[in-house]
Design an enzyme around this catalytic site. Structure first.
Site, PDB file in Angstrom:
ATOM      1  N   LYS A  70       0.832  -1.222   0.000  1.00 33.87           N
ATOM      2  CA  LYS A  70       0.000   0.000   0.000  1.00 33.87           C
ATOM      3  C   LYS A  70       0.851   1.250   0.000  1.00 33.87           C
ATOM      4  CE  LYS A  70      -4.371  -1.806   1.247  1.00 33.87           C
ATOM      5  NZ  LYS A  70      -5.539  -1.885   2.067  1.00 33.87           N
ATOM      6  N   LYS A 102     -10.472  -3.633  -3.474  1.00 29.40           N
ATOM      7  CA  LYS A 102     -11.271  -2.403  -3.543  1.00 29.40           C
ATOM      8  C   LYS A 102     -10.437  -1.252  -4.050  1.00 29.40           C
ATOM      9  CE  LYS A 102     -13.602  -3.305   0.771  1.00 29.40           C
ATOM     10  NZ  LYS A 102     -13.034  -3.100   2.103  1.00 29.40           N
ATOM     11  N   LYS A 121      -4.638  -9.795  -6.575  1.00 25.61           N
ATOM     12  CA  LYS A 121      -5.919 -10.099  -5.917  1.00 25.61           C
ATOM     13  C   LYS A 121      -6.966  -9.030  -6.258  1.00 25.61           C
ATOM     14  CE  LYS A 121      -6.046  -7.933  -1.374  1.00 25.61           C
ATOM     15  NZ  LYS A 121      -7.272  -7.615  -0.747  1.00 25.61           N
TER      16      LYS A 121
HETATM   17  P1  ATP Z   1      -8.404  -2.893   0.175  1.00 25.50           P
HETATM   18  O1  ATP Z   1      -8.087  -3.274  -1.225  1.00 25.50           O
HETATM   19  O2  ATP Z   1      -8.900  -1.494   0.358  1.00 25.50           O
HETATM   20  O3  ATP Z   1      -7.343  -3.328   1.157  1.00 25.50           O
HETATM   21  P2  ATP Z   1      -9.873  -5.244   0.411  1.00 25.50           P
HETATM   22  O4  ATP Z   1     -10.634  -5.436  -0.813  1.00 25.50           O
HETATM   23  O5  ATP Z   1      -8.622  -6.019   0.637  1.00 25.50           O
HETATM   24  O6  ATP Z   1      -9.633  -3.718   0.587  1.00 25.50           O
HETATM   25  P3  ATP Z   1     -10.692  -5.473   3.183  1.00 25.50           P
HETATM   26  O7  ATP Z   1     -11.712  -4.664   3.862  1.00 25.50           O
HETATM   27  O8  ATP Z   1      -9.277  -5.106   3.468  1.00 25.50           O
HETATM   28  O9  ATP Z   1     -10.877  -5.501   1.615  1.00 25.50           O
HETATM   29  O10 ATP Z   1     -10.940  -7.005   3.517  1.00 25.50           O
HETATM   30  C1  ATP Z   1     -12.083  -7.599   4.049  1.00 25.50           C
HETATM   31  C2  ATP Z   1     -11.946  -9.108   4.002  1.00 25.50           C
HETATM   32  O11 ATP Z   1     -11.969  -9.555   2.641  1.00 25.50           O
HETATM   33  C3  ATP Z   1     -10.610  -9.619   4.574  1.00 25.50           C
HETATM   34  O12 ATP Z   1     -10.860 -10.785   5.338  1.00 25.50           O
HETATM   35  C4  ATP Z   1      -9.795  -9.971   3.367  1.00 25.50           C
HETATM   36  O13 ATP Z   1      -8.868 -11.003   3.623  1.00 25.50           O
HETATM   37  C5  ATP Z   1     -10.873 -10.434   2.386  1.00 25.50           C
HETATM   38  N1  ATP Z   1     -10.454 -10.255   0.999  1.00 25.50           N
HETATM   39  C6  ATP Z   1     -10.102  -9.086   0.407  1.00 25.50           C
HETATM   40  N2  ATP Z   1      -9.794  -9.282  -0.891  1.00 25.50           N
HETATM   41  C7  ATP Z   1      -9.948 -10.612  -1.130  1.00 25.50           C
HETATM   42  C8  ATP Z   1      -9.779 -11.434  -2.294  1.00 25.50           C
HETATM   43  N3  ATP Z   1      -9.428 -10.914  -3.450  1.00 25.50           N
HETATM   44  N4  ATP Z   1     -10.034 -12.746  -2.187  1.00 25.50           N
HETATM   45  C9  ATP Z   1     -10.428 -13.276  -0.995  1.00 25.50           C
HETATM   46  N5  ATP Z   1     -10.597 -12.572   0.123  1.00 25.50           N
HETATM   47  C10 ATP Z   1     -10.369 -11.249   0.079  1.00 25.50           C
END
Ligand code: ATP
Ligand code: LTN
Length: 328
Positions: A111, A197, A194
């Protein structure tokens, strides 16, 4: 009874990776365990600089959490900033983790690198200490997360073990629980990264509340490879394997057995899109109903905060006593 805690940041719209990697397990977990789920607005603050956005995103995310099936009578759903014990224990955690340990966190490295010329807050660096507080405050045995969060649960364990050996047995040592399929959903356009968001562009991301025609389009345009063979091989065929993983997560069949049923990428893409639409349609409908009554959502979050606080206060007190702080 097993105690479960996991949280999600109100950083942007919830996507299929969040659902398959985490939220779905939160819902199934509420029937067997005592579950706490937080909307971690203070964590989101590490990368939010606009005023007046986090509150609205928090309420929206609450609607999504109830729409996927968290039952407010079973699960404690709360907002992190409503429970001040998170900040209080967070500071203690900062004093139990080292600069070196925090420097090794993949999420911080990714990040902060992505932010390039942008502001990199100290909060982004100390983020795992606050996350350790989130988990340890609830004496959680299990933390259901996607694969990317394993390292953060690992550092939480290290901090808890260190605290217990320095100040006496205080915290439960938690463990990460990831699903068999869906623990790492990849971006449809860049299947080696991955789904996230905070990616650039959204052509590779499927949002939970996205309309069905847009979902179908994104699956049709998903990046695969120049071969023509449907085979489950995450290293050499990341795009195709990601589709098989998603289809598997929606249907319950293994990715390998699904692979044997397809000879063409086109039909695999269509079927995966259809399966995702079928999974997400009831969630989208329920979320839009819930969003019509924001006062009710706020009420449910207030009930959650009361329940969360009654647990968190006791744990914080136990930690202060173990350290031997002079109490008022
Ligand atoms: P950001 O990209 O802003 O970090 P994020 O999409 O990773 O956000 P989070 O709020 O950080 O979302 O994560 C919420 C949950 O979703 C966590 O348990 C994280 O491990 C899971 N998660 C996030 N992205 C994935 C993915 N691509 N596949 C599976 N699980 C995911
Ligand atoms: N760091 C997590 C969100 C998060 C979390 C937690 C997850 C904050 N506190 C406690 C599990 C338990 C993320 O970025 N997905």
């Amino acid at each position: 009874m097993t105690r479960v805690l996991s949280c999600i940041q109100p950083t942007g719209d919830v996507h299929l990776g969040n659902y398959l990697g985490a939220l779905r397990n939160w819902v199934s977990g509420q029937h067997q365990a005592d579950v706490f789920h937080g909307i971690v607005d203070l964590h989101a603050l590490t990368i939010t600089d606009q005023p007046h956005v986090l509150g609205e995103r928090t309420l929206h995310l609450a609607a999504v959490l109830f729409a996927v099936g968290l039952d407010p009578n079973k699960a404690t759903v709360f907002v992190q900033s409503h429970v001040p014990e998170h900040n209080q224990l967070g500071w203690v955690m900062e004093c139990l983790v080292s600069y070196g340990e925090l420097s090794r966190m993949t999420q911080f490295k990714d990040k902060s690198a992505k932010r390039e010329a942008e502001f990199v807050s100290a909060g982004l660096f100390t983020y795992p200490a606050l996350q350790a507080a989130d988990i340890l405050l609830y004496d959680a045995d299990e933390v259901p997360v996607g694969d990317d969060q394993r390292q953060h649960v690992e550092i939480t364990r290290d901090i808890a073990v260190r605290f217990n050996s320095r100040f006496g047995e205080t915290f439960v040592i938690p463990r990460a629980v990831t699903p068999k399929v869906g623990a790492r959903v990849m971006d449809l356009q860049q299947p080696t990264s991955k789904m996230s968001k905070s990616s650039d562009g959204d052509a590779g991301i499927i949002y939970l509340l996205e309309d069905p025609s847009s979902i179908a389009k994104k699956f049709k345009r998903a990046v695969t490879d120049s071969e023509n063979e449907v085979r489950y091989d995450r290293n050499n065929k990341p795009g195709v394997s990601n589709l098989l993983d998603i289809l598997s997560a929606c249907t319950g069949e293994t990715p390998e057995s699904l692979a044997s049923k397809y000879t063409q990428y086109g039909s695999l893409k269509t079927d995966t899109g259809d399966a995702v639409v079928a999974t997400l349609t009831p969630i989208r409908e329920r979320a839009s109903e819930l969003l019509q009554d924001k006062a009710e959502l706020a009420r449910l979050l207030a009930v959650g905060a009361d329940r969360a606080r009654s647990v968190a206060m006791k744990t914080l007190s136990r930690a202060y006593d173990a350290i031997g702080l002079l109490r008022p």
